[in-house]
Design an enzyme around this catalytic site. Structure first.
Site, PDB file in Angstrom:
ATOM      1  N   HIS A  71      -7.788  -2.764   9.690  1.00 53.46           N
ATOM      2  CA  HIS A  71      -9.075  -3.408   9.384  1.00 53.46           C
ATOM      3  C   HIS A  71      -9.933  -3.546  10.641  1.00 53.46           C
ATOM      4  O   HIS A  71     -10.242  -4.668  11.062  1.00 53.46           O
ATOM      5  CB  HIS A  71      -8.825  -4.803   8.792  1.00 53.46           C
ATOM      6  CG  HIS A  71      -7.914  -4.839   7.610  1.00 53.46           C
ATOM      7  ND1 HIS A  71      -7.187  -5.955   7.249  1.00 53.46           N
ATOM      8  CD2 HIS A  71      -7.594  -3.888   6.689  1.00 53.46           C
ATOM      9  CE1 HIS A  71      -6.473  -5.705   6.162  1.00 53.46           C
ATOM     10  NE2 HIS A  71      -6.678  -4.456   5.805  1.00 53.46           N
ATOM     11  N   GLU A 127     -17.808  12.701  21.828  1.00 51.13           N
ATOM     12  CA  GLU A 127     -16.466  13.190  21.495  1.00 51.13           C
ATOM     13  C   GLU A 127     -16.141  13.111  20.004  1.00 51.13           C
ATOM     14  O   GLU A 127     -15.190  13.734  19.548  1.00 51.13           O
ATOM     15  CB  GLU A 127     -15.407  12.436  22.301  1.00 51.13           C
ATOM     16  CG  GLU A 127     -15.293  10.991  21.931  1.00 51.13           C
ATOM     17  CD  GLU A 127     -14.023  10.344  22.494  1.00 51.13           C
ATOM     18  OE1 GLU A 127     -13.960   9.115  22.487  1.00 51.13           O
ATOM     19  OE2 GLU A 127     -13.110  11.069  22.930  1.00 51.13           O
ATOM     20  N   GLU A 146       0.820  -1.221   0.000  1.00 46.42           N
ATOM     21  CA  GLU A 146       0.000   0.000   0.000  1.00 46.42           C
ATOM     22  C   GLU A 146       0.851   1.267   0.000  1.00 46.42           C
ATOM     23  O   GLU A 146       0.344   2.352   0.333  1.00 46.42           O
ATOM     24  CB  GLU A 146      -0.957   0.007   1.195  1.00 46.42           C
ATOM     25  CG  GLU A 146      -1.895  -1.185   1.279  1.00 46.42           C
ATOM     26  CD  GLU A 146      -2.938  -1.258   0.167  1.00 46.42           C
ATOM     27  OE1 GLU A 146      -2.926  -0.407  -0.744  1.00 46.42           O
ATOM     28  OE2 GLU A 146      -3.753  -2.201   0.208  1.00 46.42           O
ATOM     29  N   HIS A 153      -3.043   2.385   8.220  1.00 46.82           N
ATOM     30  CA  HIS A 153      -4.144   1.628   7.621  1.00 46.82           C
ATOM     31  C   HIS A 153      -4.362   0.354   8.431  1.00 46.82           C
ATOM     32  O   HIS A 153      -3.409  -0.302   8.840  1.00 46.82           O
ATOM     33  CB  HIS A 153      -3.802   1.276   6.169  1.00 46.82           C
ATOM     34  CG  HIS A 153      -4.704   0.243   5.579  1.00 46.82           C
ATOM     35  ND1 HIS A 153      -6.059   0.431   5.414  1.00 46.82           N
ATOM     36  CD2 HIS A 153      -4.455  -1.008   5.118  1.00 46.82           C
ATOM     37  CE1 HIS A 153      -6.593  -0.649   4.876  1.00 46.82           C
ATOM     38  NE2 HIS A 153      -5.643  -1.541   4.691  1.00 46.82           N
ATOM     39  N   HIS A 205     -13.299  -3.040   3.409  1.00 44.07           N
ATOM     40  CA  HIS A 205     -11.872  -3.336   3.579  1.00 44.07           C
ATOM     41  C   HIS A 205     -11.319  -2.815   4.911  1.00 44.07           C
ATOM     42  O   HIS A 205     -10.772  -3.591   5.688  1.00 44.07           O
ATOM     43  CB  HIS A 205     -11.072  -2.757   2.396  1.00 44.07           C
ATOM     44  CG  HIS A 205      -9.606  -3.069   2.442  1.00 44.07           C
ATOM     45  ND1 HIS A 205      -8.882  -3.533   1.378  1.00 44.07           N
ATOM     46  CD2 HIS A 205      -8.718  -2.969   3.456  1.00 44.07           C
ATOM     47  CE1 HIS A 205      -7.616  -3.743   1.737  1.00 44.07           C
ATOM     48  NE2 HIS A 205      -7.493  -3.398   3.004  1.00 44.07           N
TER      49      HIS A 205
HETATM   50  O1  2HA Z   1      -1.061  -5.260   3.679  1.00 44.84           O
HETATM   51  O2  2HA Z   1      -3.954  -4.351   4.684  1.00 44.84           O
HETATM   52  O3  2HA Z   1      -4.577  -3.434   2.302  1.00 44.84           O
HETATM   53  C1  2HA Z   1      -2.274  -5.774   3.987  1.00 44.84           C
HETATM   54  C2  2HA Z   1      -3.339  -4.799   3.758  1.00 44.84           C
HETATM   55  C3  2HA Z   1      -3.607  -4.415   2.369  1.00 44.84           C
HETATM   56 ZN    ZN Z   2      -5.836  -3.523   4.159  1.00 41.16          ZN
END
Ligand code: 2HA
Ligand code: ZN
Length: 271
Positions: free
Chosen positions: A141, A169, A116, A139, A210
Site C-alpha cells: 500500500h 528511468e 490475497e 502486494h 487500495h
Molecule cells: O492482507 O493488504 O489486501 C492485507 C492486505 C489485503
Molecule cells: Zn492490500
C-alpha cells in the site's frame, strides 16, 4: 538438515518484508508477498514429505500443482516477520489442481496464508506462462500511488504516461506500463481473477484506492518495480498542482527506450 531460517530465499524474503515495512508500504497487516521456491532449493532445509496441515484454498489454480511457495500469513504484520518468521510466514505446496495447500513449514500459531492468495496464485500462473523465470508476486500500500488513484484518471494509458514522464528511468524499468483496476473488494476470487488478467500485459497492477501488485523473477526486481512506480507517483503529487514549465516529451521517452533496448507498450506513446 540445515535450519530453514538460513536458506538464502528465506533470508531474502525476511529482508524484503522488513524493507517494505520500513518504506511505509505495509502498515499493520497490510500487504502480502509470495515467492515460488524450487524443490531443489528446499531439499537441504525441509522434508517435503512431512505435510503438517492441508488447507483448502477455495479456488482453482490447475497449472500450479507441485509448486512450492513461501507466503506471508493472514493478519500478520510485516513489522514482525524478522522477529518471528515461523509465526508470520509459511511454506505451502499446491495440490489438487490448486484447491489444496499442503503446509510444510510455518504459520506456527495455527494461522494460514494471506487472504490475497487467489490474486497471488492466479497471477503466478499467468506470469509463469509468460516467463519461466518468474518467481515473485508482491502486494503493498505505497502512499503516493494510492493517493494518485484518487486524483488521476484510472485509464491505463493515461496513468502509465504520467508515471513515465515523472522520472526518466520509469519507461526503462516498466516499458510495458502499469495496468489499473478500479476499486474492488479485496481478498476475493473475483479480484484475484481480475488481477491475473491484468498481469497478462504488465508486471504492475494498481488497485484503485487500495495499493499495487508487482510481479517479477526475483524479490529485487519486484521490489524495484514498485519502488520506481512509487517514486514517480511521489513526484507527480509534488508537481501536479504547480504550473508545469517543461516535461519529458514522447520523442524523448522513445529515445530513452531505444537507448536501453526496451519496447514501450504499443500505442502508449504518440510517436
Ligand atoms: O492482507 O493488504 O489486501 C492485507 C492486505 C489485503
Ligand atoms: Zn492490500
Amino acid at each position: 538438515m540445515a535450519s530453514i531460517l538460513d536458506a538464502p530465499f528465506m533470508v531474502e524474503l525476511i529482508r524484503t518484508t522488513t524493507n517494505m515495512y520500513d518504506h511505509g508500504w505495509d502498515e499493520r497487516n497490510g500487504g502480502n508477498v509470495s515467492l515460488m521456491v524450487d524443490e531443489a532449493d528446499l531439499a537441504d532445509y525441509l522434508d517435503v514429505e512431512n505435510v503438517q496441515r492441508r488447507i483448502p484454498t477455495g479456488f482453482d489454480a490447475p497449472t500450479l500443482d507441485g509448486r512450492y511457495f513461501l507466503v506471508t500469513g493472514t493478519g500478520k504484520y510485516f513489522k514482525n516477520v524478522q522477529y518471528d518468521p515461523a509465526g508470520n510466514l509459511g511454506i505451502i505446496r499446491v495440490t489438487d489442481r490448486g484447491r489444496t495447500a499442503e503446509l510444510l513449514w510455518g504459520y506456527a500459531d495455527g494461522g494460514t496464508f494471506t487472504s490475497e492468495l487467489p490474486a497471488h496464485l492466479m497471477s503466478h500462473a499467468v506470469r509463469l506462462s509468460q516467463n519461466p523465470a518468474h518467481r515473485v508476486v508482491m502486494h503493498c500500500h505505497p502512499a503516493n500511488l494510492l493517493a494518485m488513484t484518487f486524483v488521476h484518471d484510472l485509464d491505463e494509458r493515461s496513468f502509465t504516461r504520467t508515471l513515465w514522464r515523472m522520472c526518466t528511468e520509469c519507461i526503462i524499468v516498466f516499458p510495458e506500463g502499469v495496468n489499473v483496476l478500479p476499486w474492488m473488494l479485496c481478498g476475493t476470487n473475483e479480484i484475484g481473477e481480475a488481477t491475473a488478467e491484468k498481469m497478462k500485459t504488465a508486471r504492475l497492477v494498481v488497485w484503485g484506492q487500495h495499493g499495487i501488485y508487482g510481479a517479477g523473477a526475483d524479490l529485487d526486481e519486484t521490489f524495484g518495480l514498485i519502488e520506481t512506480a512509487e517514486k514517480a507517483a511521489e513526484i507527480y503529487l509534488k508537481i501536479a498542482h504547480l504550473p508545469i514549465l517543461q516535461t519529458i516529451t514522447d520523442a524523448e521517452l522513445k529515445q530513452a527506450a531505444d537507448a536501453f533496448h526496451v519496447v514501450p507498450r504499443a500505442g502508449f506513446l504518440d510517436v
